[in-house]
Write an enzyme that holds these catalytic residues in place. Structure first.
Site, PDB file in Angstrom:
ATOM      1  N   HIS A 113      -1.554-104.169  20.906  1.00 45.51           N
ATOM      2  CA  HIS A 113      -1.483-105.635  21.002  1.00 45.51           C
ATOM      3  C   HIS A 113      -0.046-106.146  20.945  1.00 45.51           C
ATOM      4  O   HIS A 113       0.242-107.144  20.290  1.00 45.51           O
ATOM      5  CB  HIS A 113      -2.330-106.276  19.896  1.00 45.51           C
ATOM      6  CG  HIS A 113      -3.807-106.035  20.034  1.00 45.51           C
ATOM      7  ND1 HIS A 113      -4.599-106.763  20.878  1.00 45.51           N
ATOM      8  CD2 HIS A 113      -4.615-105.112  19.451  1.00 45.51           C
ATOM      9  CE1 HIS A 113      -5.854-106.316  20.808  1.00 45.51           C
ATOM     10  NE2 HIS A 113      -5.890-105.302  19.959  1.00 45.51           N
ATOM     11  N   ASP A 125      -5.069-101.868  15.183  1.00 46.92           N
ATOM     12  CA  ASP A 125      -6.386-101.765  15.810  1.00 46.92           C
ATOM     13  C   ASP A 125      -6.264-101.483  17.303  1.00 46.92           C
ATOM     14  O   ASP A 125      -5.225-101.701  17.918  1.00 46.92           O
ATOM     15  CB  ASP A 125      -7.189-103.051  15.594  1.00 46.92           C
ATOM     16  CG  ASP A 125      -6.508-104.259  16.220  1.00 46.92           C
ATOM     17  OD1 ASP A 125      -5.288-104.406  16.031  1.00 46.92           O
ATOM     18  OD2 ASP A 125      -7.187-105.066  16.884  1.00 46.92           O
ATOM     19  N   GLU A 126      -7.355-101.010  17.862  1.00 46.44           N
ATOM     20  CA  GLU A 126      -7.551-100.859  19.303  1.00 46.44           C
ATOM     21  C   GLU A 126      -6.384-100.149  20.006  1.00 46.44           C
ATOM     22  O   GLU A 126      -5.770-100.692  20.917  1.00 46.44           O
ATOM     23  CB  GLU A 126      -7.802-102.224  19.939  1.00 46.44           C
ATOM     24  CG  GLU A 126      -9.146-102.811  19.541  1.00 46.44           C
ATOM     25  CD  GLU A 126      -9.516-104.033  20.361  1.00 46.44           C
ATOM     26  OE1 GLU A 126     -10.666-104.080  20.854  1.00 46.44           O
ATOM     27  OE2 GLU A 126      -8.685-104.944  20.501  1.00 46.44           O
ATOM     28  N   ILE A 127      -6.095 -98.939  19.556  1.00 44.52           N
ATOM     29  CA  ILE A 127      -5.160 -98.102  20.299  1.00 44.52           C
ATOM     30  C   ILE A 127      -5.899 -97.554  21.522  1.00 44.52           C
ATOM     31  O   ILE A 127      -6.875 -96.821  21.395  1.00 44.52           O
ATOM     32  CB  ILE A 127      -4.626 -96.947  19.437  1.00 44.52           C
ATOM     33  CG1 ILE A 127      -3.960 -97.492  18.170  1.00 44.52           C
ATOM     34  CG2 ILE A 127      -3.652 -96.091  20.243  1.00 44.52           C
ATOM     35  CD1 ILE A 127      -2.798 -98.428  18.429  1.00 44.52           C
ATOM     36  N   ASP A 169      -9.856 -99.642  12.382  1.00 45.75           N
ATOM     37  CA  ASP A 169      -9.643 -98.650  13.435  1.00 45.75           C
ATOM     38  C   ASP A 169      -8.708 -97.524  13.010  1.00 45.75           C
ATOM     39  O   ASP A 169      -8.862 -96.379  13.454  1.00 45.75           O
ATOM     40  CB  ASP A 169      -9.052 -99.309  14.684  1.00 45.75           C
ATOM     41  CG  ASP A 169      -9.769-100.570  15.102  1.00 45.75           C
ATOM     42  OD1 ASP A 169     -10.089-101.391  14.231  1.00 45.75           O
ATOM     43  OD2 ASP A 169      -9.986-100.763  16.321  1.00 45.75           O
TER      44      ASP A 169
END
Length: 571
Positions: free
Chosen positions: A259, A330-332, A380
């Site tokens: 992000h 988060d969200e790699i 995550d």
């Protein structure tokens, strides 16, 4: 002449009480843990009513605010409280006396927010709290016990109150769309009225970098939406100060290494896959570069990444006194890192994506801890299926994991691993859900696949009943439940900005506020959302009068005819 004024004042009071002589009990939101009003009575609030309180920078500001509110609000309930019409026997209330035993307790997680409030039928009212922050909660309760014109106040009341959970928050994303400072301040003020105490500020993301970082000014200068959509150090000072005056912690989040596409406007060399199309044509979902438009991950192998990031972390810690620092993680998305040549070389020589994340965490977590901060990560970092770090990398005493996937299941996984958690389950607490996707050519709408559940990945829309009924410790043992610090509703801003801010948050966040403050069950242990409907309708109306544009829950007819919009039938 003076006696005539007294007679007129008593007559006005009698009229106000007569107008309020039918209906229900008085409404306080969130419902106090203990509320005793055995003989419902009310008396005039004296025109000379004053609040006597110890000197405390932030409490003194709150006292001034609430004194002004109770003298000027003149709220008329939609459903009239039932009170005894004995104004001539009750002297006006002239004083609320506040006693605080510890004036030095800082606003941080775990601070004592308990209070007791006594409003006798004669003599001064008394508010007792261990800390200034508990006194602020009691002042809010007192303000809700005042109504009418001229103002009357409930008497013969005793309240003891304290929250069930120490962390009760709202997360707001200000990267995807920008929110002016005044809208953030209004949100914090409404949070305080609902006894919420943490404003989790997701300041930056791939879409924009609105925070002016003194040591890295190019990040905002080049990464924001423009000079009129930035938060200056003075803005931060204003927001933090306002939060302290309202008993609300401002918890900053600088999400990384994912992000971070907006960072590439200033430092393209440290961001992998920046400004690439998020899901290339013909590729599988597993090979996407981001989970939504807006690509970019910081490169863990580039030393300059840490030079820039540590400057950002240092300045953010200086701007925000809050002891928690949210570092995201988060969200790699594997495809993004794989798109970078240096990272791809690392992977082709036996390295793994999880090792990359471990390198990143090992290079940043100790620095955050050195600034005397507790680190908060999204779940995550430990629970992702593909890219995660081992528990040995995350010290349990200094790490909190915020959960957003798989409801109670992931909460259980986190606490059973010994970590403290903040619950923001997307199944219950995501306020942006149910408004469709924001993609411009989503063919699934043509096929009708997204016609149900509001057309969004986390649909349907999370109703206030859904939020109110959620038990954030569901399925946990007593020992595991102790690791649940509390919860946050979240407003991600793909489809939200200042024009819909209030309605997206309120009064749904009020539903969470009550469940985390005093619970969602009645004295018999039964879920009580049905009984909360009329009270929340009333509270929503009062919030609107206070300038918060909370969305309606029912037609006004339902509010004016309690019980008539319920059902005793099953559907």
């Amino acid at each position: 002449m003076e006696s005539m004024l007294v007679i007129i004042r008593l007559a006005l009071c009698l009229l106000a009480l007569f107008q309020l002589s039918s209906g229900s009990g008085i409404n306080v939101w969130p419902k106090p843990r203990t509320f005793s009003w055995p003989n419902p009575q009310a008396t005039l609030l004296s025109p000379a009513f004053a609040i006597a309180a110890p000197n405390h920078t932030f409490l003194s500001s709150a006292v001034e605010r609430y004194l002004r509110l109770v003298h000027t609000e003149h709220h008329f309930p939609l459903v009239n409280p039932s009170v005894n019409l004995t104004p001539s026997n009750l002297p006006p209330l002239r004083t609320l006396s506040i006693v605080v035993s510890d004036l030095k307790a800082p606003l941080q997680h775990g601070v004592d927010e308990s209070y007791s409030l006594s409003i006798p039928t004669s003599g001064p009212a008394k508010l007792t709290a261990n800390t200034a922050w508990g006194a602020m909660r009691g002042l809010e309760t007192f303000s809700q016990l005042v109504w009418g014109y001229p103002s009357v106040v409930a008497v013969g009341v005793y309240v003891w109150d304290a929250p069930l959970f120490g962390h009760r928050g709202i997360m707001l994303d200000t990267s995807r769309n920008y929110y002016p400072v005044k809208d953030i301040l209004r949100t914090i003020g409404a949070m305080s009225a609902n006894k919420l105490n943490v404003f989790h500020w997701h300041i930056t993301d791939s879409h924009s970098f609105p925070l002016v970082v003194p040591s890295e000014p190019d990040l905002a200068a080049k990464g924001s939406y423009g000079p009129d959509m930035q938060y200056s150090p003075n803005d931060i000072k204003t927001i933090v100060q306002f939060g302290l005056e309202h008993g609300v912690r401002v918890l900053p989040e600088i999400d990384s290494p994912g992000h971070t596409g907006s960072w590439a406007e200033a430092y393209p060399e440290i961001v992998a896959c920046a400004n690439m199309f998020w899901w290339p044509a013909g590729s599988e979902w597993a090979d996407r570069l981001a989970s939504e438009p807006g690509t970019g991950h910081l490169n863990p192998l580039n030393p300059k990444t840490y030079q820039v990031l540590k400057n950002v972390i240092h300045d953010v810690a200086a701007l925000f006194p809050e002891p928690f620092f949210h570092a995201g993680a988060d969200e790699i998305i594997p495809g993004c890192w794989k798109a970078d040549p240096a990272i791809n070389f690392f992977l082709s020589n036996g390295g793994t994506l999880s090792q990359l994340l471990e390198i990143f965490v090992n290079s940043t977590l100790p620095y955050i801890l050195s600034l005397n901060r507790t680190v908060v990560y999204w779940e995550d970092v430990l629970l992702d299926d593909n890219v995660k770090v081992p528990t040995t990398v995350l010290p349990r005493e200094h790490t909190i994991l915020q959960t957003w996937n798989n409801g109670p299941s992931n909460t259980k996984r986190i606490v059973s691993s010994g970590y403290k958690t903040i619950v923001s389950s997307s199944d219950f607490y995501y306020l942006d859900c149910g408004h469709g996707e924001f993609l411009g050519n989503d063919s699934q709408y043509i096929a009708g696949a997204k016609s149900k559940d509001g057309g969004s990945w986390c649909g349907p829309f999370k109703t206030w009943q859904t939020i109110y009924n959620y038990d954030i410790t569901y399925g946990l043992s007593k020992e595991e439940a102790k690791l649940v610090l509390g919860g946050e509703v979240a407003l991600w801003s793909e489809q939200a900005d200042r024009t819909v801010l209030d309605a997206r948050i309120w009064p749904r966040a009020s539903a969470m506020a009550e469940t985390l403050w005093s619970g969602n069950r009645d004295e018999m242990g039964m879920r009580s959302y049905a009984g909360a409907t009329d009270r929340l309708n009333e509270w929503r109306y009062r919030m609107v009068q206070r300038g918060v544009k909370a969305e309606p829950l029912q037609p006004l007819w339902c509010v004016r005819n309690p019980g008539m919009c319920n059902t005793v039938q099953g559907f």
